[in-house]
Motif scaffolding. Structure first.
Motif, mmCIF file in Angstrom:
data_model
loop_
_atom_site.group_PDB
_atom_site.id
_atom_site.type_symbol
_atom_site.label_atom_id
_atom_site.label_comp_id
_atom_site.label_asym_id
_atom_site.label_seq_id
_atom_site.Cartn_x
_atom_site.Cartn_y
_atom_site.Cartn_z
ATOM 1 N N TYR A 269 35.164 78.600 25.312
ATOM 2 C CA TYR A 269 34.068 79.087 26.144
ATOM 3 C C TYR A 269 33.632 78.068 27.190
ATOM 4 O O TYR A 269 32.903 78.412 28.121
ATOM 5 C CB TYR A 269 32.863 79.442 25.274
ATOM 6 N N ALA B 154 39.554 77.415 32.826
ATOM 7 C CA ALA B 154 39.560 78.874 32.718
ATOM 8 C C ALA B 154 38.612 79.320 31.623
ATOM 9 O O ALA B 154 39.019 79.757 30.557
ATOM 10 C CB ALA B 154 40.985 79.367 32.414
ATOM 11 N N LEU C 16 35.943 81.296 29.268
ATOM 12 C CA LEU C 16 35.673 82.668 28.868
ATOM 13 C C LEU C 16 34.190 82.760 28.522
ATOM 14 O O LEU C 16 33.621 81.813 27.999
ATOM 15 C CB LEU C 16 36.447 83.027 27.592
ATOM 16 N N TYR D 242 37.476 90.095 27.416
ATOM 17 C CA TYR D 242 36.666 88.914 27.702
ATOM 18 C C TYR D 242 36.163 88.993 29.132
ATOM 19 O O TYR D 242 36.865 89.489 30.026
ATOM 20 C CB TYR D 242 37.507 87.638 27.562
ATOM 21 N N HIS E 100 34.995 86.764 32.497
ATOM 22 C CA HIS E 100 35.294 85.469 33.112
ATOM 23 C C HIS E 100 34.294 85.217 34.227
ATOM 24 O O HIS E 100 33.760 86.167 34.811
ATOM 25 C CB HIS E 100 36.707 85.476 33.717
ATOM 26 N N ASP F 164 33.002 87.710 37.217
ATOM 27 C CA ASP F 164 32.823 89.130 36.895
ATOM 28 C C ASP F 164 31.377 89.537 37.135
ATOM 29 O O ASP F 164 30.456 88.804 36.796
ATOM 30 C CB ASP F 164 33.166 89.385 35.421
#
Lengths: 391, 310
Positions: free
Chosen positions: B50, B55, B57, B109, B111, B114
């Motif tokens: 997280y 990258a 999530l 998920y 990211h 979004d």
């Protein structure tokens, strides 16, 4: 002697968002929308704004507004206390500022998601902080008086006792406002007048106040632009001269709960504002063609009529009869629909209506308007103004 | 449900089943790493997936966080959107909430970047249930969360019990009883509230001119002396004005609630609750007498009841 502030400043622009129950956007966005509309209405540019003025309970800091409108030099900013009681106070303070040369273009604004974010009608419990402001609520809130309606109802009940006023007398104020709102496409209650019977059938909120005695809860924003009278004459609209403006608080004043005075139904702070306005303006009740009287709750319109000398003490209940405060009556009141009918924008929408009456552009236009009275929240430290057509 | 006909509000509410419970709401901010960090810190979440700088999530349990309204410091604000049914149940007297439950389903998920939009559907309102706290109804809502392409990223079921607190709420566990509103107390007013705990009604008396003042302050507004003592009031007075509160209904009070301004015979005025008198019997000028009630352990308030004579 002519008061040095009389007619020295003018409202030259008005702007507003739509009035709703859920604006769906931030209060800051509401503020900049209304301000941009008001400045455009004045024919000025946003970068000319060098003064900002609002009042307590608005959560948009002056500097945040200023940053977002691309302001450059902010020379005058003031946030005046006591919520709707300050609705006309920005007119006084902006007039002082432009007359003194401190600032040139002062924008006054009020932007709130009152309905979708706060709901003053839901009950208020002060934080238990040991300061004078919080402590005052301790004399009412633990006993279940937690809303503005409950605080106003206490004075309204005594007014009924002292003068024989009835719930129907209060209802006539609501009927008048809703009749005016019914003609106003910007009003929440556009096309929805009420009858006195409907008022009488509406449920109790806090006796003696019924639902239809209480103003709406609203989302929305209003802004007005003030500059020097001399400059105002060169701009695109007929200026609404600030003939007089005043603030007032009197003996044993409290915020909504001035229950400890000998007479709790007289609204002496409005009396003080009335005396100042008439003295500054060189006017009397007979010189006023239309009035915007703060109507968070209908009962307090009656003692306002009395304080301004439209009728004698205790005679407000007779004055509001027979459509006397409606269009076509002796003193049309709240021709935009008031906060009962248009929206509750803490009274600044009433100031905008006073400007429209002076310009001759109200949806409920009164003929031959020279002077319009506008007042602010009652039962609190208050304010008022008289706007006049330029001669 | 008993054989009795459903009340009008319930029939009307049922007519709205299956329709949107609130306007669609798009998140103020896109999914972002700072918010993820804050949330993980608050929850004690240490899963490195997280917080991966490259990258990251979003924790799936943050699903509703993105579209949630902000809190206001005094708690009065919009933490809860006004969903269909809430106002209607308040108006019908089912004002209280003890607990809610929700379940979430994650489709993918989220990211950073979004942008989440929520749509809430009013699923329905249950028949009346009898609970230990009072009669109530369950309200059910279905949330659907979509991304910037309109694709579903998660769903949620939200259920809330709105109930009408019974007058025997004292029988419920003490922890369930909402606190009675308390005053903010300063050095100028502490004697008054301390006096109530000793079942005495104390009024500030100027040390110089002997005038009485309530509410009390640090200076006599007439002679400007800052010396003062207290007078214990007789507790006899008359009603100067009164209101009957119907709305809103706060926990800890019985409605309709009469509240009066009482002129004490000593010459000062107090806001007070009334007892032993029906709302329809209260009159201006009515003679009343003080009583003391322990509304919570260690918290005594005064009230007034009718007295003979006048």
């Amino acid at each position: 002697m002519r008061h040095p502030l009389r007619d020295q400043a003018a409202v030259v622009g008005i702007g507003a968002t739509e009035f709703s129950k859920d604006s769906g956007r931030s209060e800051l966005k509401l503020a900049v929308e209304a301000i941009a509309a008001a400045v455009a209405d004045a024919g000025l540019a946003l970068h000319e704004v060098d003064g900002l003025c609002t009042y307590a309970m608005d959560k948009n800091p002056e500097i945040e507004v200023f940053r977002n409108i691309g302001g450059r030099d902010l020379k005058f900013f003031s946030r005046i206390d006591y919520g709707g009681g300050a609705a006309c106070a920005p007119l006084l303070q902006a007039a002082l500022a432009v007359h003194a040369g401190v600032a040139e273009v002062v924008v006054c604004y009020r932007a709130m998601n009152e309905r979708s974010q706060y709901r003053f009608g839901q009950g208020f419990i002060a934080p238990p902080l040991p300061n004078a402001e919080s402590a005052n609520w301790g004399w009412t809130v633990p006993f279940g008086l937690v809303t503005p309606a409950s605080w106003v109802a206490m004075a309204a009940r005594r007014y009924m006792h002292d003068f024989g006023a009835t719930s129907e007398d209060f209802g006539r104020v609501s009927v008048a406002c809703r009749r005016h709102a019914a003609n106003n496409p910007h009003a929440w209650f556009y096309g929805k007048p009420i009858t006195l019977a409907q008022h009488q059938a509406s449920r109790w909120i806090v006796e003696p106040l019924r639902l239809l005695d209480c103003c709406q809860e609203s989302d929305g924003a209003v802004a007005i632009v003030v500059t020097r009278a001399e400059r105002a004459r060169q701009l695109r609209h007929r200026p609404a001269l600030i003939r007089a403006a005043a603030q007032g608080a009197t003996d044993d004043q409290m915020n909504m709960t001035s229950f400890y005075r000998a007479d709790i139904s007289a609204l002496p702070e409005i009396g003080l504002v009335a005396r100042q306005l008439y003295a500054m303006g060189g006017l009397g009740a007979g010189d006023i063609q239309s009035a915007v009287l703060y109507d968070h709750f209908s009962p307090f319109v009656l003692p306002q009529l009395e304080a301004f000398g439209f009728c004698g003490r205790g005679e407000g209940k007779d004055f509001v009869k027979d459509g006397n405060i409606e269009i076509g009556g002796a003193l049309p009141v709240n021709t935009h629909g008031g906060q009962l009918g248009e929206a509750y924008i803490h009274g600044l929408n009433g100031v905008a209506e006073a400007v429209r009456q002076v310009r001759g552009t109200s949806v409920n236009q009164v003929a031959d308007v020279e002077n319009v009275l506008v007042t602010a929240g009652t039962g609190v430290p208050t304010s008022g103004a008289i706007l006049s057509a330029a001669t | 449900m008993s054989a009795a006909a459903a009340p009008d509000w319930l029939v009307q509410l049922r007519g709205r089943q299956g329709s949107p419970a609130a306007p669609a709401r798009t998140a103020t901010d896109p999914v972002n790493l700072p918010m993820i960090r804050r949330w993980c810190a608050a929850m004690g979440e240490r899963n490195p997936a997280y917080l991966d700088e490259q990258a990251p999530l979003a924790p799936p349990a943050m699903l509703e966080v993105w579209t949630m309204r902000g809190f206001t410091p005094d708690g009065s604000g919009g933490a809860v959107a006004r969903l269909t049914g809430i106002d209607e149940m308040d108006a019908a007297g089912f004002t209280a909430v003890v607990a809610t439950n929700l379940s979430q389903e994650y489709v993918r998920y989220l990211h950073p970047g979004d942008l989440v939009t929520q749509q809430v559907t009013f699923v329905g309102v249950s028949d009346q249930k009898q609970t230990a706290l009072g009669p109530g109804h369950f309200l059910d809502y279905r949330y659907e969360f979509t991304d910037q392409r309109g694709e579903v990223v998660g769903r949620m079921r939200f259920r809330i019990l709105k109930y009408r607190p019974t007058q025997v709420a004292a029988a419920a566990p003490a922890a369930m009883k909402p606190p009675h509103p308390r005053p903010a107390i300063t050095a100028d007013s502490a004697f008054f509230w301390d006096g109530l705990n000793q079942r005495r009604l104390l009024i500030r008396r100027c040390g110089q001119c002997a005038r009485l003042h309530h509410p009390p302050g640090p200076m006599c507004p007439v002679c400007h002396s800052q010396q003062w003592s207290v007078l214990e009031a007789s507790g006899r007075g008359t009603v100067h004005s009164y209101v009957i509160v119907h709305q809103p209904q706060m926990p800890g009070f019985r409605y309709p609630l009469p509240v009066a301004l009482v002129d004490l015979e000593e010459g000062v005025r107090l806001v007070a609750n009334l007892s032993g008198v029906g709302p329809e019997q209260v009159r201006i000028g009515m003679p009343v007498e003080v009583e003391f009630n322990e509304v919570e352990p260690g918290y005594v308030l005064y009230a007034f009841h009718p007295r003979a004579g006048g």
